[in-house]
Scaffold this motif. Sequence first.
Motif, PDB file in Angstrom:
ATOM      1  N   ALA A   1     -16.009  -3.369 -27.741  1.00 62.36           N
ATOM      2  CA  ALA A   1     -17.122  -2.655 -28.376  1.00 62.36           C
ATOM      3  C   ALA A   1     -18.433  -3.319 -27.977  1.00 62.36           C
ATOM      4  O   ALA A   1     -18.583  -4.531 -28.101  1.00 62.36           O
ATOM      5  CB  ALA A   1     -16.952  -2.685 -29.892  1.00 62.36           C
TER       6      ALA A   1
ATOM      7  N   THR B   1     -16.268   1.699 -27.779  1.00 67.99           N
ATOM      8  CA  THR B   1     -17.344   1.890 -28.753  1.00 67.99           C
ATOM      9  C   THR B   1     -18.636   1.339 -28.155  1.00 67.99           C
ATOM     10  O   THR B   1     -18.699   0.164 -27.801  1.00 67.99           O
ATOM     11  CB  THR B   1     -17.024   1.126 -30.058  1.00 67.99           C
TER      12      THR B   1
ATOM     13  N   LYS C   1     -16.919  -2.558 -35.165  1.00 68.39           N
ATOM     14  CA  LYS C   1     -16.504  -1.268 -35.748  1.00 68.39           C
ATOM     15  C   LYS C   1     -16.722  -1.270 -37.257  1.00 68.39           C
ATOM     16  O   LYS C   1     -17.150  -0.281 -37.840  1.00 68.39           O
ATOM     17  CB  LYS C   1     -15.039  -0.981 -35.407  1.00 68.39           C
TER      18      LYS C   1
ATOM     19  N   ILE D   1     -17.649   2.562 -37.798  1.00 70.21           N
ATOM     20  CA  ILE D   1     -17.266   3.484 -36.728  1.00 70.21           C
ATOM     21  C   ILE D   1     -15.943   4.176 -37.048  1.00 70.21           C
ATOM     22  O   ILE D   1     -14.944   3.519 -37.337  1.00 70.21           O
ATOM     23  CB  ILE D   1     -17.114   2.721 -35.380  1.00 70.21           C
TER      24      ILE D   1
END
Length: 272
Positions: A20, A45, A255, A260
């Motif tokens: 991410a 991400t 996240k 997310i």
Amino acid sequence: MLLQIAKDITHRTAQKVDLADAHCHLDLISDTKIIHDAIEAGVSTIITDGINIATNRKALKLADWKHIFPALGMDPETALAIKEHDLEKEISETEELIRANANNIVAIGEIGLDYMKAWEEKKIARQKTVFGRMLDLALELNLPVSVHSRNSMNDVIEILHKKGLKKVQLHYFEGDSDQAKKAVELGYMISIPPALTTKRKVVIKYTDISNLMAESDSPVVGKSPKEVDISVQMVANIKEIPFDRAAEALTLNTKRFFNIHPKPQGPGSIRS
Ligand SMILES: [Zn+2]
């Protein structure tokens, strides 16, 4: 024996580690192949930050991509670039755009203070006005903030603390270990770019991994979101843990921080 084989298979299939990127500027990357390649390499991400009305709009458009999540803001450079008599209008329009899209964004950012760009009292005051308004908006909308600071860490931490911000990402953290300690005490996250300095090495070493995130800050620092893997590798090396373990922890932190959730499945990596 069976266990060993299972482990080997897991190893092979896990070759593409889930990564991410907690902060970058995709609006500055015109070649979409770079973004596709990053996603292909495992960056599932990507948080892309706007800095003014034009780049905020571009960040919103990029949300069509399944893996891209926009943050909108008004950064210190923009605060200085706008003419004095246009400042209030610019702030209000930015606030309006952010409010109208509050459900489609994951944070207010990029915002902050940059004293390398503004050392005069008047210019600092102007940056503080914009920063304050963006923080008020984050509190109103209950969104995390992605904060830039250069030569301004103590002021940034003091303002965030006074205003009562809870979900704070100190992007491209350039503070020392005392400032990192203070930030962690307040529950803030320290975001690591793909650039190693002696100071940052100490910060990574003494900050618990649960308070760290990894970013590419591309294309300003890294060339592509893919280069978040350099930040992850730095954390892995300094903490003396395997890359996969560092990646897992840092990805989870990002996240969680940005709340997310996977977007509905679409064709390929693009939603529409
Ligand atoms: Zn940035």
